[in-house]
Design a protein around this motif. Structure first.
Motif, PDB file in Angstrom:
ATOM      1  N   ASN A 397       0.921  -1.196   0.015  1.00 17.55           N
ATOM      2  CA  ASN A 397       0.080  -0.115   0.055  1.00 17.55           C
ATOM      3  C   ASN A 397       0.732   1.299   0.109  1.00 17.55           C
ATOM      4  OD1 ASN A 397      -2.450  -1.708  -0.085  1.00 17.55           O
ATOM      5  ND2 ASN A 397      -2.671  -1.461   2.050  1.00 17.55           N
ATOM      6  N   ARG A 400       2.405   1.825  -3.432  1.00 20.74           N
ATOM      7  CA  ARG A 400       1.471   2.320  -4.322  1.00 20.74           C
ATOM      8  C   ARG A 400       1.125   3.639  -4.236  1.00 20.74           C
ATOM      9  NH1 ARG A 400      -0.061  -1.846  -7.591  1.00 20.74           N
ATOM     10  NH2 ARG A 400      -0.029  -4.187  -6.830  1.00 20.74           N
ATOM     11  N   SER A 401       1.322   4.201  -3.320  1.00 21.93           N
ATOM     12  CA  SER A 401       0.986   5.604  -2.763  1.00 21.93           C
ATOM     13  C   SER A 401       2.075   6.503  -3.291  1.00 21.93           C
ATOM     14  CB  SER A 401       0.810   5.804  -1.395  1.00 21.93           C
ATOM     15  OG  SER A 401       1.939   5.902  -0.684  1.00 21.93           O
ATOM     16  N   ILE A 407       5.171   0.138 -11.200  1.00 18.24           N
ATOM     17  CA  ILE A 407       4.908  -1.490 -10.905  1.00 18.24           C
ATOM     18  C   ILE A 407       4.641  -2.494 -12.155  1.00 18.24           C
ATOM     19  CG2 ILE A 407       4.260  -3.282  -9.329  1.00 18.24           C
ATOM     20  CD1 ILE A 407       3.479  -1.063  -7.299  1.00 18.24           C
TER      21      ILE A 407
END
Length: 521
Positions: A397, A400-401, A407
């Protein structure tokens, strides 16, 4: 420059200085020179035996030398030694000021008797946790021998030199203008490379050790725990290792070893060695084992042959050889290692500031590396072979922030490309479509797990298809009298605390073997 707490600590250390020390700075107009002047002035104010001058004529500016007054010591920092290097500064001051180093007398004699002139240059970064060991070893050699010079160079401060020499990893050491080595090195490893006659002398000395009740091969957490547990039984215990501490030497932070809230890998490794030495374990560091010959007779001794030709004998042997970073094994990886291909984001990340890099691997180590790098570099591309990232959800998480991270899952790295001197790109294949893609970048960080250090054991003990030493619940291998523990074995979950526990178990099993077979010496 130094806060009150740091000044107080440093003043306490400097009380151990017994001889006058001179700091001589060579400065220029850069802001770093202002900071260096401030640091040196503050240090000198903390001890009446330390003086500072600012009239140095060294060509590399800003830099400063540390020398005992009236002596010619070749210790120089082309850096503002804070962060991980602050300890290097403190030790250099103490050693130049007459405080005795924590080094065996025969090693000191070996350094002092080196024949030749040695000018070492170490390129490092202040965030590198492997660099201080190299800097401190070479500084000490320069203190002990006037024909040895050493300068520690902050790669971020002397970017032009780093670019000119195509340095893509730290620490990188030059000797007399030629590449000498890279990565973490201890003083024994350095001496082995410059004192070519020492190997034969060391082999002769090791061959006189006599028979060990328990001989341990490998000095990581498993080996150290085995040594302590064996020695506490009152039996003759020896441990032979290439690098005492093993993988922990390359680990930045340790926060999951129960009862130790947090520590750093090198500090943890030093504690392992100190604990083993407390029980008079015979530690033979800087030695690589090449061959294992179990006895053909029940209750006989096993012969261990080292790379220098020495042979050691053990009534029981514990294998704790650990593991190393797994390679991607694609074209370009070997050619560009330390020239853009790296394995330690904490050490080498700052060298890629403002550039584009890739991380190969979507497990915890890969995702953590990508998160760390994203705060330093311009852009991170993470490539994972599987369909999903395997790291913990909280890490995924966080990754991805981040706005500068891309990715790619279900992707296979096929090549790391370069211009002949350094990395300039990476190719990967989309496993779903078969389409190949090319990325332009400056660095590739490989984080795809570990491979056991057991190649030399093939045909001696039984290995799994992954090369791990097969052990039973007691740590016994397929050969009577030979036990194994740690990351080199089939024991699941490669963790420090598990390795230490397995090492203790293997030592207790070895002791039981000695008793039951009547072979305790």
């Amino acid at each position: 420059m130094l806060d009150d707490s740091l000044k107080s600590q440093l003043a306490g250390y400097l009380q151990r200085v017994t001889q006058p020390v001179e700091l001589v700075a060579s400065l220029d107009e850069r802001e770093a020179s202002v900071e260096m002047r401030e640091l040196i002035t503050e240090v000198a104010a903390l001890s009446p035996l330390i003086t500072a001058r600012f009239d140095g004529d060294d060509a590399r500016r800003p830099s400063f030398s540390i020398s005992r007054a009236g002596a010619d010591m070749g210790v120089r920092f082309a850096a503002i030694p804070m962060g991980h290097e602050f300890t290097s500064l403190v030790l250099a001051l103490l050693q130049a000021g007459g405080h005795p180093p924590k080094l065996e007398a025969d090693v000191i004699e070996q350094i002092q008797s080196l024949d030749g002139d040695f000018a070492f240059e170490t390129y490092m970064s202040l965030t590198c946790h492997n660099c201080p060991d190299v800097v401190q070893a070479l500084n000490l050699m320069a203190v002990l021998n006037p024909r040895i010079r050493h300068v520690a160079i902050d790669g971020g401060l002397f970017k032009a030199e780093v670019d000119a020499r195509q340095i893509m990893a730290v620490p990188t050491v030059y000797l007399n203008g030629q590449p000498f080595g890279s990565g973490r090195m201890e003083i024994g490893e350095i001496l082995a490379k410059v004192d070519t006659g020492n190997a034969a002398r060391e082999a002769a000395k090791l061959s006189t050790k006599g028979v060990f009740d328990v001989l341990i091969i490998g000095g990581g957490p498993a080996g150290a725990a085995a040594a302590v547990y064996a020695a506490r039984k009152g039996i003759k215990t020896g441990i032979v290792a290439e690098r005492f501490g093993g993988q922990t030497l390359d680990t930045l932070g340790i926060e999951n070893y129960i009862s130790v809230l947090e520590t750093q890998g090198p500090k943890f490794a030093a504690a392992l060695e100190a604990h083993a030495r407390h029980y008079d374990v015979d530690i033979m560091n800087g030695q690589r084992v090449e061959k294992l010959e179990p006895s053909l007779q029940p209750g006989g001794t096993t012969t261990v042959t080292l790379a220098n030709g020495a042979q050691l004998q053990g009534r029981a042997v514990i294998l704790s050889t650990g593991a190393r970073w797994r390679n991607v094994n694609v074209p370009g990886e070997a050619e560009y290692r330390n020239k853009g291909v790296a394995y330690c984001p904490h050490c080498d990340g700052p060298l890629f500031k403002g550039k584009k890099v890739a991380v190969i691997g979507g497990g915890n180590s890969g995702v953590e590396a990508a998160i760390d790098l994203a705060g330093v570099v311009a852009h991170v591309t993470l490539i994972e072979f599987a369909e999903q990232l395997k790291a913990d959800a909280v890490l995924v998480n966080k990754l991805r922030s981040l706005p500068n991270v891309e990715i790619h899952t279900y992707a296979q790295t096929t090549e790391i490309s370069g211009d002949g001197q350094k990395v300039n790109g990476l190719r990967y294949k989309d496993r779903a479509t078969g389409v190949e893609h090319a990325i332009e970048l400056a660095g590739v960080f490989v984080q795809i797990g570990l491979v056991p250090n057991t190649e030399w054991l093939k045909g001696t003990v039984e290995l799994s298809k992954y090369g791990e030493i097969i052990v039973d619940a007691r740590g016994a291998t397929s050969v009577p009298g030979i036990f194994a523990a740690g990351d080199a074995t089939t024991t699941p979950y490669k963790q420090i605390i598990i390795a230490a526990g397995e090492g203790a178990k293997a030592a207790l099993s070895a002791f039981d073997h000695l008793i039951r077979h009547g072979v305790q010496g």
